[in-house]
Structure formats: C-alpha cells, structure tokens
Write a protein that holds these residues in place. Structure first.
Motif, PDB file in Angstrom:
ATOM      1  N   ILE A   1       0.836  -1.203   0.000  1.00  0.00           N
ATOM      2  CA  ILE A   1       0.000   0.000   0.000  1.00  0.00           C
ATOM      3  C   ILE A   1       0.869   1.251   0.000  1.00  0.00           C
ATOM      4  N   GLU A   2       1.936   1.236   0.776  1.00  0.00           N
ATOM      5  CA  GLU A   2       2.842   2.384   0.823  1.00  0.00           C
ATOM      6  C   GLU A   2       3.477   2.649  -0.537  1.00  0.00           C
ATOM      7  N   LEU A   3       3.903   1.576  -1.208  1.00  0.00           N
ATOM      8  CA  LEU A   3       4.495   1.730  -2.537  1.00  0.00           C
ATOM      9  C   LEU A   3       3.490   2.306  -3.532  1.00  0.00           C
ATOM     10  N   LEU A   4       2.249   1.835  -3.450  1.00  0.00           N
ATOM     11  CA  LEU A   4       1.213   2.345  -4.346  1.00  0.00           C
ATOM     12  C   LEU A   4       0.916   3.821  -4.066  1.00  0.00           C
ATOM     13  N   ASN A   5       0.892   4.191  -2.782  1.00  0.00           N
ATOM     14  CA  ASN A   5       0.678   5.597  -2.427  1.00  0.00           C
ATOM     15  C   ASN A   5       1.813   6.480  -2.936  1.00  0.00           C
ATOM     16  N   ASN A   6       3.026   5.961  -2.897  1.00  0.00           N
ATOM     17  CA  ASN A   6       4.172   6.711  -3.434  1.00  0.00           C
ATOM     18  C   ASN A   6       4.030   6.927  -4.937  1.00  0.00           C
ATOM     19  N   LYS A   7       3.543   5.903  -5.626  1.00  0.00           N
ATOM     20  CA  LYS A   7       3.327   6.031  -7.065  1.00  0.00           C
ATOM     21  C   LYS A   7       2.252   7.074  -7.358  1.00  0.00           C
ATOM     22  N   ILE A   8       1.178   7.061  -6.559  1.00  0.00           N
ATOM     23  CA  ILE A   8       0.101   8.036  -6.737  1.00  0.00           C
ATOM     24  C   ILE A   8       0.632   9.452  -6.546  1.00  0.00           C
ATOM     25  N   SER A   9       1.451   9.645  -5.511  1.00  0.00           N
ATOM     26  CA  SER A   9       2.038  10.968  -5.258  1.00  0.00           C
ATOM     27  C   SER A   9       2.897  11.418  -6.431  1.00  0.00           C
TER      28      SER A   9
ATOM     29  N   LEU B   1      -3.440  18.536 -23.214  1.00  0.00           N
ATOM     30  CA  LEU B   1      -3.555  18.316 -21.769  1.00  0.00           C
ATOM     31  C   LEU B   1      -4.723  17.398 -21.430  1.00  0.00           C
ATOM     32  N   ASP B   2      -5.811  17.479 -22.175  1.00  0.00           N
ATOM     33  CA  ASP B   2      -6.928  16.545 -21.953  1.00  0.00           C
ATOM     34  C   ASP B   2      -6.458  15.107 -22.092  1.00  0.00           C
ATOM     35  N   LYS B   3      -5.715  14.844 -23.165  1.00  0.00           N
ATOM     36  CA  LYS B   3      -5.234  13.480 -23.414  1.00  0.00           C
ATOM     37  C   LYS B   3      -4.254  13.035 -22.335  1.00  0.00           C
ATOM     38  N   GLN B   4      -3.285  13.894 -22.024  1.00  0.00           N
ATOM     39  CA  GLN B   4      -2.252  13.522 -21.056  1.00  0.00           C
ATOM     40  C   GLN B   4      -2.827  13.356 -19.652  1.00  0.00           C
ATOM     41  N   THR B   5      -3.666  14.291 -19.221  1.00  0.00           N
ATOM     42  CA  THR B   5      -4.210  14.202 -17.861  1.00  0.00           C
ATOM     43  C   THR B   5      -5.193  13.040 -17.729  1.00  0.00           C
ATOM     44  N   ASN B   6      -5.935  12.747 -18.803  1.00  0.00           N
ATOM     45  CA  ASN B   6      -6.828  11.584 -18.760  1.00  0.00           C
ATOM     46  C   ASN B   6      -6.035  10.293 -18.577  1.00  0.00           C
ATOM     47  N   ASN B   7      -4.904  10.178 -19.273  1.00  0.00           N
ATOM     48  CA  ASN B   7      -4.053   8.990 -19.116  1.00  0.00           C
ATOM     49  C   ASN B   7      -3.515   8.890 -17.691  1.00  0.00           C
ATOM     50  N   ILE B   8      -3.050  10.017 -17.154  1.00  0.00           N
ATOM     51  CA  ILE B   8      -2.512  10.028 -15.791  1.00  0.00           C
ATOM     52  C   ILE B   8      -3.611   9.683 -14.785  1.00  0.00           C
ATOM     53  N   ASP B   9      -4.796  10.260 -14.989  1.00  0.00           N
ATOM     54  CA  ASP B   9      -5.911  10.003 -14.067  1.00  0.00           C
ATOM     55  C   ASP B   9      -6.323   8.534 -14.087  1.00  0.00           C
ATOM     56  N   CYS B  10      -6.277   7.917 -15.260  1.00  0.00           N
ATOM     57  CA  CYS B  10      -6.603   6.482 -15.351  1.00  0.00           C
ATOM     58  C   CYS B  10      -5.610   5.656 -14.553  1.00  0.00           C
ATOM     59  N   ILE B  11      -4.348   6.031 -14.628  1.00  0.00           N
ATOM     60  CA  ILE B  11      -3.310   5.315 -13.877  1.00  0.00           C
ATOM     61  C   ILE B  11      -3.526   5.468 -12.376  1.00  0.00           C
ATOM     62  N   THR B  12      -3.743   6.718 -11.921  1.00  0.00           N
ATOM     63  CA  THR B  12      -3.920   6.941 -10.478  1.00  0.00           C
ATOM     64  C   THR B  12      -5.210   6.292  -9.974  1.00  0.00           C
ATOM     65  N   ASN B  13      -6.265   6.298 -10.785  1.00  0.00           N
ATOM     66  CA  ASN B  13      -7.511   5.640 -10.371  1.00  0.00           C
ATOM     67  C   ASN B  13      -7.308   4.142 -10.208  1.00  0.00           C
ATOM     68  N   ASN B  14      -6.525   3.555 -11.113  1.00  0.00           N
ATOM     69  CA  ASN B  14      -6.219   2.131 -11.021  1.00  0.00           C
ATOM     70  C   ASN B  14      -5.404   1.822  -9.775  1.00  0.00           C
ATOM     71  N   LEU B  15      -4.449   2.689  -9.471  1.00  0.00           N
ATOM     72  CA  LEU B  15      -3.636   2.508  -8.267  1.00  0.00           C
ATOM     73  C   LEU B  15      -4.492   2.629  -7.006  1.00  0.00           C
ATOM     74  N   CYS B  16      -5.419   3.569  -7.011  1.00  0.00           N
ATOM     75  CA  CYS B  16      -6.327   3.732  -5.867  1.00  0.00           C
ATOM     76  C   CYS B  16      -7.199   2.494  -5.689  1.00  0.00           C
ATOM     77  N   LEU B  17      -7.645   1.918  -6.793  1.00  0.00           N
ATOM     78  CA  LEU B  17      -8.460   0.703  -6.732  1.00  0.00           C
ATOM     79  C   LEU B  17      -7.655  -0.452  -6.139  1.00  0.00           C
ATOM     80  N   GLN B  18      -6.389  -0.554  -6.526  1.00  0.00           N
ATOM     81  CA  GLN B  18      -5.530  -1.594  -5.959  1.00  0.00           C
ATOM     82  C   GLN B  18      -5.378  -1.426  -4.445  1.00  0.00           C
ATOM     83  N   ILE B  19      -5.272  -0.182  -3.997  1.00  0.00           N
ATOM     84  CA  ILE B  19      -5.148   0.080  -2.557  1.00  0.00           C
ATOM     85  C   ILE B  19      -6.414  -0.349  -1.821  1.00  0.00           C
TER      86      ILE B  19
END
Length: 287
Positions: free
Chosen positions: A40-48, A246-264
């Motif tokens: 969980i700590e590693l995933l939180n670091n990735k989110i940050s 920025l729409d494309k880039q931030t959407n990609n980043i948001d998908c990654i962070t949402n996936n990481l949050c789901l894993q947590i």
C-alpha cells in the motif's frame, strides 16, 4: 449523537484462544499485514509521483506552450516571468466574468427536485482531478432560478474561501447553481478557450497570485481581488491545441492513479478480511 457507553462495551463477548495460540496468530498477522502495508505504501508513493507529474505538466504547458523553441519575452510581472513572445497577458476582469454563488440555509427544501438545476457545493468538487458531482441530490427548482446565480456550461468553478480555497477547482460541463464559497469564471468573448483558462487555474501563475493574498480566520480571497489577477493567453488556436494535449495527457494520468487507488482499496479489504478470518478461526494458523 450516536455512541457506546462503558457498560455496553463491557458486555461484549469475544473469542480468546490460549496464550500460545494468541502468540502464533499475532506473529502470523504481523508478518502478513506488514507485507500488505508495504504494498500500500508503494502504491501511495506512485500516486504521489503521478499527481506531481500531472501538476508539473500542466504548469509547463500553460506557461510556456507546446514548442520549447519559441522565442520568449519578459512579461515584466514577477508571477508570470518569461512567456512566448506572441502571447499576451491581461487582468482577469478584462477577459472574464467573475461572481460567487448563493448559500442555502435549509438544504432539505432543495433535495431530490425533479425539474431544476443541480446545486454544487465545495464538497462536490474532487480535489485531485477536479471532477464535479452533479448527482448529489441537491437541485434548485426552475421556479426559483431568479433567486440564484447560475454557472454556465464551460465555466470554471474555484473555491475561494475556507480550507479548500485555491485547492478545489472544476470545469463545469453542465449549467448549474453553486454555493457562495465557489466562484464562477467564464470568458466574455469567443477568442478565449475556457478550458485553457481552467488549466491555467492549476498553474503556478495563478497559485502564486492566489496564495499571496489568502487571508482571514477562515482563509479567503475576495472577488474584487481576483479581478486584478493576471492571466496569460496565447492565440485561440494555440489554446485549443494545448487543451487537446492536456486533456489526453491528464486523462491517461488520471486512469493510472484511479487504477492505483483501486488496488489500494482491494489490499485494504484483503487486510481487513484476513484479520477477521484469522481471529475468528476461519483460517487455521499453525507455527
């Protein structure tokens, strides 16, 4: 107010294995939960990391553009610094309409209205990705709209008072009413792409101006102060290109962070289930 008293707590029943079994269970759970906690700590670091990357990407593009080779000029304003030489800067009031919303004393009068506009409070704006929750159960009846300020589609909403001042901001995709702690900002003319300005709200140019004058017991910035803020605007065609990028880039980043949050969330559920199953004997632990 809900709660438990000591007499109620003292009447609770619980399982108590032998001291030897307790030690075995404790050692087992210590080992397993520490592994989960480290993941969980590693995933939180990735989110940050991705949150900071998102912020720095927006800041770079809205302040410098997409082409690093373009010549720059000194704006003469400390919070802006150098900008592409074909860009211009303005006072916010020269290009945008700016106003706050309305407070509601009795929220029960505006719950689950069928024909009305959604009423947005500060809590309805996500602090990380700026998503606005329009399905919060609060609506202003069409018959009462004359008594409320309206934030139109493609307006930026930013909190200007309280703990979330300057931190919560969203891009309005629906016509809506909104609370007095939020400020609606929309361009006056067609030569400005409103979503480009929304991205600029997330930049150092805006943040430096906002937090320099944030004051008061509850923390706030007045609408009159906002009107004197400086904004930078490229030609509209370039604004549109920046928004698409920025729409494309931030959407990609948001998908990654949402996936990481789901894993947590899954790991937290696993941790809770594991503890419950072991201490209730559903999982037998041996040395």
């Amino acid at each position: 107010r809900e709660g438990l008293n000591f007499q109620q707590i003292n009447s609770f029943s619980f399982l108590l294995p032998s001291v030897t079994e307790q030690e075995i269970i404790t050692n087992y759970l210590d080992s397993k939960t520490q592994l989960i906690d480290r993941k969980i700590e590693l995933l939180n670091n990735k989110i940050s990391y991705y949150k900071e990357f998102r912020k720095s990407l927006i800041n770079k593009v809205v302040c410098r553009g997409l082409d690093d080779s373009v010549k720059r000029k000194d704006s003469g304003i400390d919070c802006i610094g150098k900008i592409p030489e074909h860009w211009n800067f303005y006072r916010l009031k020269d290009k945008f309409d700016i106003y706050t919303g309305n407070s509601i004393s009795d929220k029960t009068l505006y719950e689950n209205i069928i024909n009305g506009l959604p009423y947005i409070a500060t809590k309805d704006i996500d602090i990380d990705q700026g998503n606005i929750n329009y399905d919060n159960g609060m609506f202003i009846p069409c018959t009462m709209l004359n008594n409320f300020k309206i934030s139109h589609e493609k307006s930026s909403l930013i909190c200007i008072e309280g703990a979330s001042a300057g931190k919560k901001m969203g891009f309005n995709t629906r016509k809506s009413c909104f609370v007095n702690k939020l400020c609606s900002i929309k361009s006056k003319r067609d030569n400005t792409e409103d979503k480009y300005f929304y991205y600029q709200l997330q930049s150092d140019i805006w943040g430096t101006q906002f937090f320099a004058i944030l004051n008061g017991m509850i923390g706030g910035v007045s609408v009159n102060s906002l009107k004197s803020f400086h904004v930078i605007l490229p030609p509209k065609e370039e604004q549109i290109e920046i928004v698409k990028y920025l729409d494309k880039q931030t959407n990609n980043i948001d998908c990654i962070t949402n996936n990481l949050c789901l894993q947590i969330v899954k790991l937290q559920e696993l941790r809770k289930t594991l503890i419950n199953d072991v201490v209730t004997g559903k999982i037998k632990v041996t040395e």
